[in-house]
Motif scaffolding. Structure first.
Motif, PDB file in Angstrom:
ATOM      1  N   ALA A 181       0.824  -1.214   0.000  1.00 23.87           N
ATOM      2  CA  ALA A 181       0.000   0.000   0.000  1.00 23.87           C
ATOM      3  C   ALA A 181       0.856   1.261   0.000  1.00 23.87           C
ATOM      4  O   ALA A 181       0.583   2.223  -0.729  1.00 23.87           O
ATOM      5  N   LEU A 182       1.920   1.280   0.809  1.00 30.48           N
ATOM      6  CA  LEU A 182       2.723   2.488   0.935  1.00 30.48           C
ATOM      7  C   LEU A 182       3.478   2.830  -0.345  1.00 30.48           C
ATOM      8  O   LEU A 182       3.668   4.007  -0.662  1.00 30.48           O
ATOM      9  N   THR A 183       3.901   1.820  -1.104  1.00 31.26           N
ATOM     10  CA  THR A 183       4.627   2.104  -2.349  1.00 31.26           C
ATOM     11  C   THR A 183       3.713   2.690  -3.425  1.00 31.26           C
ATOM     12  O   THR A 183       4.202   3.149  -4.462  1.00 31.26           O
ATOM     13  N   ARG A 184       2.416   2.697  -3.191  1.00 32.10           N
ATOM     14  CA  ARG A 184       1.482   3.359  -4.118  1.00 32.10           C
ATOM     15  C   ARG A 184       1.278   4.835  -3.752  1.00 32.10           C
ATOM     16  O   ARG A 184       0.572   5.551  -4.452  1.00 32.10           O
ATOM     17  N   ILE A 185       1.882   5.265  -2.631  1.00 31.71           N
ATOM     18  CA  ILE A 185       1.634   6.611  -2.108  1.00 31.71           C
ATOM     19  C   ILE A 185       2.892   7.471  -2.095  1.00 31.71           C
ATOM     20  O   ILE A 185       2.861   8.635  -2.503  1.00 31.71           O
ATOM     21  N   VAL A 186       3.994   6.912  -1.614  1.00 33.82           N
ATOM     22  CA  VAL A 186       5.194   7.721  -1.360  1.00 33.82           C
ATOM     23  C   VAL A 186       6.065   7.841  -2.602  1.00 33.82           C
ATOM     24  O   VAL A 186       5.910   7.100  -3.580  1.00 33.82           O
ATOM     25  N   SER A 187       7.015   8.773  -2.544  1.00 38.90           N
ATOM     26  CA  SER A 187       7.959   8.952  -3.646  1.00 38.90           C
ATOM     27  C   SER A 187       9.308   8.305  -3.358  1.00 38.90           C
ATOM     28  O   SER A 187      10.071   8.012  -4.289  1.00 38.90           O
ATOM     29  N   SER A 188       9.620   8.082  -2.095  1.00 37.19           N
ATOM     30  CA  SER A 188      10.872   7.427  -1.704  1.00 37.19           C
ATOM     31  C   SER A 188      10.617   6.525  -0.508  1.00 37.19           C
ATOM     32  O   SER A 188       9.619   6.683   0.205  1.00 37.19           O
ATOM     33  N   ALA A 189      11.545   5.596  -0.290  1.00 37.35           N
ATOM     34  CA  ALA A 189      11.426   4.666   0.835  1.00 37.35           C
ATOM     35  C   ALA A 189      12.760   4.523   1.538  1.00 37.35           C
ATOM     36  O   ALA A 189      13.819   4.537   0.899  1.00 37.35           O
ATOM     37  N   ASN A 190      12.691   4.388   2.860  1.00 36.42           N
ATOM     38  CA  ASN A 190      13.843   3.960   3.658  1.00 36.42           C
ATOM     39  C   ASN A 190      13.667   2.470   3.907  1.00 36.42           C
ATOM     40  O   ASN A 190      12.745   2.071   4.629  1.00 36.42           O
ATOM     41  N   VAL A 191      14.514   1.652   3.331  1.00 37.47           N
ATOM     42  CA  VAL A 191      14.354   0.202   3.466  1.00 37.47           C
ATOM     43  C   VAL A 191      15.297  -0.326   4.545  1.00 37.47           C
ATOM     44  O   VAL A 191      16.504  -0.049   4.527  1.00 37.47           O
ATOM     45  N   SER A 215      10.702  -5.893  -0.817  1.00 36.25           N
ATOM     46  CA  SER A 215      10.480  -4.455  -0.678  1.00 36.25           C
ATOM     47  C   SER A 215      11.140  -3.687  -1.822  1.00 36.25           C
ATOM     48  O   SER A 215      10.541  -2.769  -2.402  1.00 36.25           O
ATOM     49  N   VAL A 216      12.358  -4.057  -2.152  1.00 33.09           N
ATOM     50  CA  VAL A 216      13.069  -3.397  -3.250  1.00 33.09           C
ATOM     51  C   VAL A 216      12.338  -3.612  -4.569  1.00 33.09           C
ATOM     52  O   VAL A 216      12.168  -2.674  -5.363  1.00 33.09           O
ATOM     53  N   ALA A 217      11.873  -4.828  -4.809  1.00 27.81           N
ATOM     54  CA  ALA A 217      11.175  -5.114  -6.061  1.00 27.81           C
ATOM     55  C   ALA A 217       9.898  -4.285  -6.192  1.00 27.81           C
ATOM     56  O   ALA A 217       9.588  -3.771  -7.281  1.00 27.81           O
ATOM     57  N   LEU A 218       9.159  -4.123  -5.092  1.00 21.42           N
ATOM     58  CA  LEU A 218       7.955  -3.289  -5.123  1.00 21.42           C
ATOM     59  C   LEU A 218       8.306  -1.837  -5.450  1.00 21.42           C
ATOM     60  O   LEU A 218       7.631  -1.187  -6.250  1.00 21.42           O
ATOM     61  N   CYS A 219       9.355  -1.335  -4.825  1.00 25.45           N
ATOM     62  CA  CYS A 219       9.767   0.046  -5.068  1.00 25.45           C
ATOM     63  C   CYS A 219      10.161   0.255  -6.530  1.00 25.45           C
ATOM     64  O   CYS A 219       9.760   1.244  -7.156  1.00 25.45           O
ATOM     65  N   VAL A 220      10.941  -0.658  -7.060  1.00 28.66           N
ATOM     66  CA  VAL A 220      11.382  -0.531  -8.450  1.00 28.66           C
ATOM     67  C   VAL A 220      10.190  -0.571  -9.392  1.00 28.66           C
ATOM     68  O   VAL A 220      10.071   0.237 -10.318  1.00 28.66           O
ATOM     69  N   GLU A 221       9.270  -1.494  -9.143  1.00 25.30           N
ATOM     70  CA  GLU A 221       8.081  -1.644  -9.994  1.00 25.30           C
ATOM     71  C   GLU A 221       7.250  -0.368 -10.012  1.00 25.30           C
ATOM     72  O   GLU A 221       6.687   0.009 -11.053  1.00 25.30           O
ATOM     73  N   ARG A 222       7.197   0.338  -8.887  1.00 20.29           N
ATOM     74  CA  ARG A 222       6.299   1.491  -8.769  1.00 20.29           C
ATOM     75  C   ARG A 222       7.017   2.837  -8.826  1.00 20.29           C
ATOM     76  O   ARG A 222       6.417   3.877  -8.553  1.00 20.29           O
ATOM     77  N   ALA A 247      22.869  -4.677  -2.943  1.00 20.19           N
ATOM     78  CA  ALA A 247      22.948  -5.977  -3.617  1.00 20.19           C
ATOM     79  C   ALA A 247      21.608  -6.372  -4.224  1.00 20.19           C
ATOM     80  O   ALA A 247      21.559  -7.051  -5.263  1.00 20.19           O
ATOM     81  N   PHE A 248      20.504  -5.932  -3.608  1.00 18.96           N
ATOM     82  CA  PHE A 248      19.176  -6.271  -4.131  1.00 18.96           C
ATOM     83  C   PHE A 248      18.701  -5.283  -5.192  1.00 18.96           C
ATOM     84  O   PHE A 248      17.738  -5.553  -5.904  1.00 18.96           O
ATOM     85  N   LEU A 249      19.369  -4.144  -5.294  1.00 20.78           N
ATOM     86  CA  LEU A 249      19.030  -3.173  -6.332  1.00 20.78           C
ATOM     87  C   LEU A 249      19.755  -3.462  -7.646  1.00 20.78           C
ATOM     88  O   LEU A 249      19.231  -3.182  -8.726  1.00 20.78           O
ATOM     89  N   ARG A 250      20.947  -4.006  -7.556  1.00 22.63           N
ATOM     90  CA  ARG A 250      21.757  -4.193  -8.761  1.00 22.63           C
ATOM     91  C   ARG A 250      21.097  -5.074  -9.830  1.00 22.63           C
ATOM     92  O   ARG A 250      21.204  -4.770 -11.019  1.00 22.63           O
TER      93      ARG A 250
END
Length: 254
Positions: A25-35, A50-57, A98-101
């Motif tokens: 839900a939060l990745t549909r609202i915010v512009s950045s995330a602290n993971v 969490s990283v995959a959700l952020c990248v997707e959105r 490592a999960f972003l690369r």
């Protein structure tokens, strides 16, 4: 005055079957995330999801390094040699990136979590240790925090900085946050949080716990993701910001 603000939430704060943040839900609202990077929360699978959700959105991914304190959720004051803090932060940045690369992405920012963050405001040695770790990892990384030693140390390391406001936390007269253990430390009503967020973004002010008005420069606003009303609060904050003419977008060093 129209301006842009980065709306941030803490994500990935779970461990195994235990979950505190509603990342979907939060990745549909915010512009950045602290993971969370594993020291106060975040096992490898949780971080990856969490990283995959952020990248997707299209949500920018920042690191939320902490004291090594899973049991206390990173909210206990811990005395460590600055060299240990530097190593711990560097370790966490590497773990998260490592999960972003695999997605072809890199870290967007670093915002220290909990007690570590609070202590970097007033402790020069802790702030410089965090700044050294960030610079060693990637000198392009933006350090996000409130005014104090953390911002000063980052600037002296030549790092980009973004100042953050905490609309869901009470402030002391000196600009520090009221300790969570004290009454009134948390602002829980979504509409009150949203009102404070607009004042921070538009007027650059916040009302302290004692009722006085304090100047507060901020480039970003953090809504904590671990409370029961986190999604409602983040949604209300975004709506109120946009209604006030504030663009919500990830910080880009504007």
């Amino acid at each position: 005055m129209s301006r842009s603000i980065d709306l941030i939430a803490d994500l990935g704060e779970g461990y195994g079957a235990w979950t505190m943040t509603e990342d979907d839900a939060l990745t549909r609202i915010v512009s950045s995330a602290n993971v969370a990077c594993g020291f106060h929360a975040g096992d490898p699978s949780t971080i990856r999801e969490s990283v995959a959700l952020c990248v997707e959105r299209g949500v920018a991914v920042g690191a939320h390094p902490s004291f090594p304190d899973l049991r206390g959720f990173g909210r206990r004051r811990i005395e460590l040699p600055p060299s240990d803090i530097e190593a711990d932060v560097l370790y966490q940045l590497g773990a998260l990136e490592a999960f972003l690369r695999p997605h072809g992405h890199r870290l967007h920012h670093v915002l220290p979590h909990g007690s570590l963050g609070n202590m970097t405001v007033v402790r020069e040695d802790y702030a410089r240790a965090v700044a050294r770790a960030v610079h060693a990892f990637d000198p392009r990384l933006t350090v996000v925090y409130q005014e104090g030693w953390m911002i000063r140390a980052a600037e002296e390391e030549g790092l980009p900085v973004a100042r953050v406001g905490f609309p869901d936390r009470a402030y002391n007269e000196d600009g520090t946050l009221v300790r969570r253990a004290l009454p009134g430390a948390l602002v829980e009503d979504p509409h009150e949080v949203a009102e404070r967020a607009v004042r921070m973004a538009v007027d650059g002010t916040v009302t302290t716990a004692s009722g006085t008005t304090l100047g507060l420069a901020c480039d970003s606003l953090l809504v904590h993701g671990d409370g029961p009303s986190a999604v409602s609060t983040a949604s209300t904050v975004r709506q109120r910001l946009e209604s006030a003419g504030v663009e919500v977008a990830a910080w880009s060093g504007r």
